[in-house]
Design an enzyme around this catalytic site. Sequence first.
Site, PDB file in Angstrom:
ATOM      1  N   SER A  42     -30.874 -23.721  -2.212  1.00  0.00           N
ATOM      2  CA  SER A  42     -30.200 -22.811  -1.290  1.00  0.00           C
ATOM      3  C   SER A  42     -31.177 -21.774  -0.745  1.00  0.00           C
ATOM      4  O   SER A  42     -32.206 -22.125  -0.198  1.00  0.00           O
ATOM      5  CB  SER A  42     -29.004 -22.171  -2.004  1.00  0.00           C
ATOM      6  OG  SER A  42     -28.108 -21.609  -1.077  1.00  0.00           O
ATOM      7  N   ASP A 154     -24.971 -27.710  -0.269  1.00  0.00           N
ATOM      8  CA  ASP A 154     -25.720 -26.786  -1.124  1.00  0.00           C
ATOM      9  C   ASP A 154     -26.130 -27.408  -2.464  1.00  0.00           C
ATOM     10  O   ASP A 154     -25.300 -27.964  -3.187  1.00  0.00           O
ATOM     11  CB  ASP A 154     -24.861 -25.547  -1.387  1.00  0.00           C
ATOM     12  CG  ASP A 154     -25.684 -24.345  -1.807  1.00  0.00           C
ATOM     13  OD1 ASP A 154     -26.337 -24.429  -2.853  1.00  0.00           O
ATOM     14  OD2 ASP A 154     -25.666 -23.338  -1.087  1.00  0.00           O
TER      15      ASP A 154
END
Length: 251
Positions: A42, A154
């Site tokens: 991320s 993610d």
Amino acid sequence: MTRRKKIGLALGGGAALGPAHVGVLKAFEEKNIEIDMIAGTSVGALVGALYAFGMEIDDMIKVSSDLNWFDITELTLSKFGVLSNAKMKRFLKKHIDDVHFEDANIPLSVVTTDITSGEKFVIEEGNVLNAVIASACIPGVFVPVRFEDRLLVDGGISENVPVSPLVAKKADLIIGVDLNANVPKRKPSNIIDVIVNSFEFMLMSAAREQVKKADHLITPDLSEFSVTSTRNAKKKIQIGYESALKVLNKI
């Protein structure tokens, strides 16, 4: 002659807490500790990519301090998310160009999640920009990224503090950075806060198991900040820097 230990740095997710990673990298440079490989999830993938492709710390501090959500996000009409990641891709391209993993100054691994199967998918070759925006694609907030025959989101879902790629690369010393270790519960003010808060609580629980293979763990106390607010970047950088020094001084 004794061989120098290969050091791997795992930069974890944490949305707007990401500037703390810049402070961590600043501490490594001040201590003259060479990083041999980086893994990012991320926002950790975003910061890791900037550093792996040669962006100077002073420039990273300036960019982090000036950045706000609307520099890297915009609304979209997609049925898969409310925000587009196109601006984030343009932001990365501006600072490191349209690069490939093979050209990095420091070997880079980016952790994503296949939203169809739930499997962790580590990217270490090909286009960096697509990999990073996929890794930072919070489900329900950002539109998933198509990568070959996969739909990626993610990496925090599968490994928020990405230690395993460094284990696979046989790093001798693995240092993890967990931005979510001290994040408190905060009352959400909008739907984005609701989704992101829920996501972060899930990551906090999973990370406790994931970081066990790290030799050292840096856990900046970012509890005074919201994971969705880009304000106070300089203070986040300073906290990351001080937290890293405490750990690096013991190594």
